[in-house]
Scaffold this active site. Structure first.
Site, mmCIF file in Angstrom:
data_model
loop_
_atom_site.group_PDB
_atom_site.id
_atom_site.type_symbol
_atom_site.label_atom_id
_atom_site.label_comp_id
_atom_site.label_asym_id
_atom_site.label_seq_id
_atom_site.Cartn_x
_atom_site.Cartn_y
_atom_site.Cartn_z
ATOM 1 C CG ASP A 128 -2.126 0.389 0.872
ATOM 2 O OD1 ASP A 128 -2.897 1.462 0.529
ATOM 3 O OD2 ASP A 128 -2.899 -0.614 1.240
ATOM 4 C CG ASP A 164 -4.254 5.595 0.855
ATOM 5 O OD1 ASP A 164 -5.766 4.432 0.972
ATOM 6 O OD2 ASP A 164 -4.954 6.876 1.985
ATOM 7 C CD GLU A 189 -8.846 4.652 -1.519
ATOM 8 O OE1 GLU A 189 -10.263 4.082 -0.492
ATOM 9 O OE2 GLU A 189 -8.541 4.834 -0.971
ATOM 10 C CG HIS A 216 -8.987 -1.893 4.679
ATOM 11 N ND1 HIS A 216 -8.491 -2.139 2.776
ATOM 12 C CD2 HIS A 216 -8.137 -0.325 4.699
ATOM 13 C CE1 HIS A 216 -8.012 -0.729 2.517
ATOM 14 N NE2 HIS A 216 -7.513 0.361 3.598
ATOM 15 C CG ASP A 217 -11.156 1.477 3.667
ATOM 16 O OD1 ASP A 217 -11.120 1.505 4.595
ATOM 17 O OD2 ASP A 217 -10.992 1.993 2.802
HETATM 18 C C1 GLC Z 1 -8.233 4.583 1.813
HETATM 19 C C2 GLC Z 1 -8.135 3.399 3.135
HETATM 20 C C3 GLC Z 1 -9.189 3.891 4.175
HETATM 21 C C4 GLC Z 1 -8.123 5.184 4.911
HETATM 22 C C5 GLC Z 1 -8.238 6.199 4.418
HETATM 23 C C6 GLC Z 1 -6.586 7.523 3.951
HETATM 24 O O1 GLC Z 1 -9.513 5.095 1.512
HETATM 25 O O2 GLC Z 1 -8.542 2.222 2.367
HETATM 26 O O3 GLC Z 1 -8.896 2.807 4.869
HETATM 27 O O4 GLC Z 1 -8.724 5.292 6.210
HETATM 28 O O5 GLC Z 1 -7.630 5.774 3.002
HETATM 29 O O6 GLC Z 1 -5.241 6.946 4.721
#
Ligand code: GLC
Length: 564
Positions: free
Chosen positions: A100, A201, A258, A332-333
């Site tokens: 990540d 991320d 992401e 995980h979200d």
């Molecule tokens: C992304 C991650 C999440 C995190 C956020 C801030 O959305 O997947 O888990 O809290 O970024 O880094």
């Protein structure tokens, strides 16, 4: 397609949340050696790539998404030697490793931010985003993703700094070329070590509009939404091209961004081959399908017509424009997909397999989130105190203050959407099996019935079904290269599509309901015999020159027609 560098087009990724996967030393926290102990489990499933959520040194305010040192391993997860061993073992099992990359922000404990706080003249000050002020009125109305304003005031500097997430996660200033170079050097360091790529991320947020405009009202919050000023900003593509040119182009790696708040058309700009930016991005459109007046923490059940439309939009837009899809139901979200899109009460196993079929026959690179392959469900803890996640806690506080939301609704929204649904420790056996100590987050109370040992050894279980889904992607070219066509777009309960190349046509039919459903076979496929490539029960009909098909509750099947 370039066979050496485009290996990810036929790959299946497995996502591990290290803190919750397997604890090797009994401290209640998953760790790198714990993952290493389960490499055979992953290799046996057949996956090609292992994506690890952040493993860098971090105060863990947001479970590792607040990084204090990009070059160190988080001590509770292990050491660099442990990481090297895991990487080596993964490679020996033909599993590539994706890290990540969290570079929209760092932790406020990162040395850069600590320097930045010292004075406006400090060379690291400009590594972050600052605006002058007097502490009474933030520079704009943006709300942080985790509640409160996105700006925090530092009286000694008479300035606010920006944090789109927690105040312990200050946003980096990508306009600063020295900061960018430092990030590229760090990426290069990991790639030179042998890492096979990055999941980036919130990468769509790294370039902010220079005038920092106020945003529209944000659901369930007194603040404005920052997306209009921070998502897909003016320089994001220039930065990613620079990153590609400087680092990524030198390694045969895979990258996935992401990209919250990004349409399929915008996603093309990130992922089209000739753009030289990323290989693919994560769509959020299908994840937002059940958002309502309280955003993520709404209690609506999703609408299948809308879900199909969103998935199909990304399928066709990527195919037409040389982009590439990431395929996922969970991470995980997100809550557990069986609880969200399937039926975790009466048809848990069948609906888990249905979701597997619906997703794994789409074009793109599929991602399996830990526990999905054994059909884990949402957790439903009795007390708010049992939840650990920052987002859940802040959402609960906001809902408690909102007179329009009853406490029962608040509880329901948390049951349905808390990120902790996905973060409960992996149940390895009927006793838990995750740790010999106290797990950092409660196990899902259903671990005696839903656990790895039980599912793996069951030939009708989900794990063996996922093995087959993965094998099919490796062996059936049409899954990678075939055209996609959505059938019956307005059908509220059946999701059906075809995938077609010169040799083969696949007809994928999935019944998202607890009633049997009869539907016509597409005219061009009538009168043709087909074999069942995979099905989620013995009860799906054979396809023998028939004009209608009847699928049982939560039934799902893929028929294969070979061109003759
Ligand atoms: C992304 C991650 C999440 C995190 C956020 C801030 O959305 O997947 O888990 O809290 O970024 O880094």
């Amino acid at each position: 397609m370039n066979k050496t560098t485009d290996w990810w087009r036929k790959s299946v990724v497995y996502q591990v949340y290290p803190k919750s996967f397997n604890d090797s030393n009994g401290d209640g926290l998953g760790d790198l050696l714990g993952i290493d102990q389960k490499i055979d489990y992953l290799a046996n499933l057949g996956i090609d790539v292992l994506w690890l959520n952040p493993i860098y040194q971090s105060p863990q305010v947001d479970n590792g998404y607040d990084i204090a040192d990009y070059y160190q391993i988080e001590p509770s997860l292990g050491t660099m030697t442990d990481f090297d061993q895991l990487l080596q073992h993964a490679h020996q099992h033909n599993i590539k490793v994706l890290l990540d990359l969290v570079v929209n922000h760092t932790s406020n404990q990162h040395a850069w931010f600590q320097e930045a706080l010292k004075s406006k003249a400090n060379p690291y000050h400009d590594y972050y985003i600052w605006k002058d002020g007097d502490g009474t009125t933030p520079p704009n109305n943006w709300g942080s993703s985790f509640g409160g304003s996105a700006w925090t005031y530092v009286p000694a500097l008479k300035q606010y700094y920006l944090h789109l997430f927690a105040k312990e996660q200050p946003d980096l200033n990508w306009e600063n070329p020295r900061m960018r170079t430092a990030i590229y050097q760090m990426m290069d360091w990991w790639l030179a070590k042998g890492v096979d790529g990055f999941r980036m991320d919130v990468i769509s947020l790294i370039s902010k509009k220079p005038n920092y405009p106020n945003g529209p009202a944000k659901a369930g919050s007194p603040f404005g939404n920052y997306y209009s000023g921070a998502a897909n900003g003016p320089q994001v593509h220039a930065y990613l091209r620079e990153m590609h040119r400087t680092v990524l182009a030198h390694y045969p790696v895979m990258t996935v961004g992401e990209t919250p708040n990004t349409t399929a058309q915008q996603a093309v700009k990130y992922s089209a081959v000739d753009r030289q930016e990323l290989d693919m991005v994560f769509s959020f459109d299908h994840m937002h399908v059940d958002y309502g007046s309280n955003g993520k923490f709404s209690t609506n059940r999703f609408d299948l017509v809308a879900l199909k439309k969103r998935l199909s939009d990304w399928q066709t837009t990527m195919a037409q424009n040389n982009g590439w899809n990431s395929l996922y139901w969970s991470n995980h979200d997100q809550p557990r997909p069986i609880s969200r899109f399937g039926d975790d009460q009466h048809y848990r196993i069948r609906s888990a397999k249905l979701l597997g079929i619906a997703l794994h026959f789409l074009q793109g690179t599929p991602y399996i989130y830990q526990g999905e392959e054994i059909g884990m469900t949402n957790a439903q803890f009795d007390q708010l105190a049992d939840y650990n996640d920052l987002e859940t806690k802040t959402a609960a506080e906001l809902m408690a203050r909102n007179p329009a939301i009853t406490s029962a609704e608040c509880q329901k929204a948390i049951y349905l959407h808390s990120r902790d649904n996905a973060r409960t420790p992996m149940p390895w056996d009927g006793h838990g099996g995750f740790t010999t100590g106290q797990p950092w987050l409660k196990m899902n109370p259903n671990f005696p019935t839903i656990n790895v040992q039980k599912d793996v050894n069951d030939q009708h279980g989900i794990y063996q079904f996922y093995q087959r889904l993965i094998q099919l992607r490796h062996t059936q070219a049409v899954i990678t290269d075939g055209d996609y066509q959505l059938l019956m777009p307005d059908d509220p309960t059946v999701y059906a599509y075809t995938r077609r190349n010169a040799e083969t046509t696949l007809l994928v039919v999935t019944n998202f309901s607890d009633q049997s459903q009869k539907r016509p076979v597409p005219p061009e496929l009538r009168q043709k015999a087909a074999q069942i490539l995979i099905a989620n029960c013995d009860c799906v009909p054979l396809m023998t020159a028939t004009t209608t098909l009847e699928l049982p509750a939560w039934g799902a099947v893929v028929y294969q027609f070979n061109q003759s």
